[in-house]
Design an enzyme around this catalytic site. Sequence first.
Site, PDB file in Angstrom:
ATOM      1  N   ASP A   1      36.930  45.086  33.473  1.00 46.84           N
ATOM      2  CA  ASP A   1      36.678  45.857  35.181  1.00 46.84           C
ATOM      3  C   ASP A   1      37.872  46.695  35.195  1.00 46.84           C
ATOM      4  OD1 ASP A   1      38.158  42.931  35.921  1.00 46.84           O
ATOM      5  OD2 ASP A   1      36.164  42.511  34.724  1.00 46.84           O
TER       6      ASP A   1
ATOM      7  N   LYS B   1      32.149  46.312  38.259  1.00 46.91           N
ATOM      8  CA  LYS B   1      33.257  46.953  39.365  1.00 46.91           C
ATOM      9  C   LYS B   1      33.561  46.541  40.566  1.00 46.91           C
ATOM     10  CE  LYS B   1      31.432  51.417  41.024  1.00 46.91           C
ATOM     11  NZ  LYS B   1      29.880  52.107  41.085  1.00 46.91           N
TER      12      LYS B   1
ATOM     13  N   MET C   1      39.574  35.547  46.239  1.00 49.64           N
ATOM     14  CA  MET C   1      38.202  35.799  46.716  1.00 49.64           C
ATOM     15  C   MET C   1      37.668  35.653  48.363  1.00 49.64           C
ATOM     16  SD  MET C   1      36.697  35.278  43.681  1.00 49.64           S
ATOM     17  CE  MET C   1      36.829  34.179  42.437  1.00 49.64           C
TER      18      MET C   1
HETATM   19  N1  SAH Z   1      41.855  35.819  37.577  1.00 47.39           N
HETATM   20  C1  SAH Z   1      43.134  36.855  38.215  1.00 47.39           C
HETATM   21  C2  SAH Z   1      41.926  36.077  39.415  1.00 47.39           C
HETATM   22  C3  SAH Z   1      40.443  36.613  39.426  1.00 47.39           C
HETATM   23  S1  SAH Z   1      39.412  36.566  41.209  1.00 47.39           S
HETATM   24  C4  SAH Z   1      44.524  35.654  38.860  1.00 47.39           C
HETATM   25  O1  SAH Z   1      44.568  35.278  37.654  1.00 47.39           O
HETATM   26  O2  SAH Z   1      44.905  37.079  39.664  1.00 47.39           O
HETATM   27  C5  SAH Z   1      39.501  37.984  42.001  1.00 47.39           C
HETATM   28  C6  SAH Z   1      40.665  37.786  43.323  1.00 47.39           C
HETATM   29  O3  SAH Z   1      42.105  37.354  42.398  1.00 47.39           O
HETATM   30  C7  SAH Z   1      40.363  38.845  44.393  1.00 47.39           C
HETATM   31  O4  SAH Z   1      39.251  38.426  45.116  1.00 47.39           O
HETATM   32  C8  SAH Z   1      41.730  38.337  45.201  1.00 47.39           C
HETATM   33  O5  SAH Z   1      41.848  37.074  45.873  1.00 47.39           O
HETATM   34  C9  SAH Z   1      42.829  38.097  44.028  1.00 47.39           C
HETATM   35  N2  SAH Z   1      43.444  39.099  43.082  1.00 47.39           N
HETATM   36  C10 SAH Z   1      43.711  39.553  41.525  1.00 47.39           C
HETATM   37  N3  SAH Z   1      44.790  40.229  41.875  1.00 47.39           N
HETATM   38  C11 SAH Z   1      45.135  40.344  43.448  1.00 47.39           C
HETATM   39  C12 SAH Z   1      46.099  41.310  43.403  1.00 47.39           C
HETATM   40  N4  SAH Z   1      46.566  42.176  42.731  1.00 47.39           N
HETATM   41  N5  SAH Z   1      46.461  41.070  45.353  1.00 47.39           N
HETATM   42  C13 SAH Z   1      45.961  41.127  46.107  1.00 47.39           C
HETATM   43  N6  SAH Z   1      44.582  39.465  45.721  1.00 47.39           N
HETATM   44  C14 SAH Z   1      44.333  39.626  44.005  1.00 47.39           C
END
Ligand code: SAH
Length: 241
Positions: free
Chosen positions: A35, A56, A171
């Site tokens: 994704d 998306k 999120m």
């Molecule tokens: N499994 C992922 C999180 C998935 S939920 C992890 O471990 O990072 C999706 C959320 O992750 C987004 O809404 C945001 O809050 C956060 N996120 C993921 N990558 C990010 C990034 N590069 N910068 C800021 N927030 C991020």
Amino acid sequence: MTGKVYLVGSGPGGLGLMTFRAREVIDSADVILYDQLPGEEIISALPDVEKIDVGKYGGKHTKEQDEIELLMVKYAKEDKTVVRLKGGDPFLFGRGGEELETLRKYGINAEMVPGVTSAIAVPECVGIPVTHRKFASQVTFLTGHEDPSKKDSAINWEWLAGSPGTIVILMGVKNLPNIAKALIENGMKKDKPVAIIERGLRPDQRVTTGTLENIAETAQKKGVKAPAIIVIGEVVSLYKE
Ligand code: SAH
């Protein structure tokens, strides 16, 4: 059956924070389901094999979750090596747990490849440690997906508002006004420092700081958008521009 599914974390953005194991299994894949969360740098560097964009970011999913899971099963049953590539770590708000359950249900061979989670790495890269001997001996990771004003909220806001340490919200941009309100109403200090890091570790990363009382308004003025990590707690005072 020789097919296998790897649930792979890409890290928070950029090839540098992807693990060697992730790279290795990506290079062995027959098909990659990804994704948008891994980010442009990683997606554009994927090998020239069958690739399916299954979501998306922030918009409507191009494929529903159960459809994605059944696609993994289908390819594995065709004896393919499948990589399900996810942002950060697959098992922290990544639905990796659900995907593993489905693979087990269908008797598919699965391997987990952990990733560097954005929940720790994104604050870290702007100098905010989620724990610190002086400021925080506890950290709570939270999805901000839920509206705290909902009666049947799965999150105990009262407990959270009274808990010491750091709160890291994923999120949470859309619900930030409700989250800040719920924490204040349940007794958290209005001047508690808050930082929001948008698109952490990407070229257009941006940091917004404030207090629990004013952060929602500041974020709205600055047009803060997902993906972003929200950090609440004294550790935010260690941030320097
Ligand atoms: N499994 C992922 C999180 C998935 S939920 C992890 O471990 O990072 C999706 C959320 O992750 C987004 O809404 C945001 O809050 C956060 N996120 C993921 N990558 C990010 C990034 N590069 N910068 C800021 N927030 C991020």
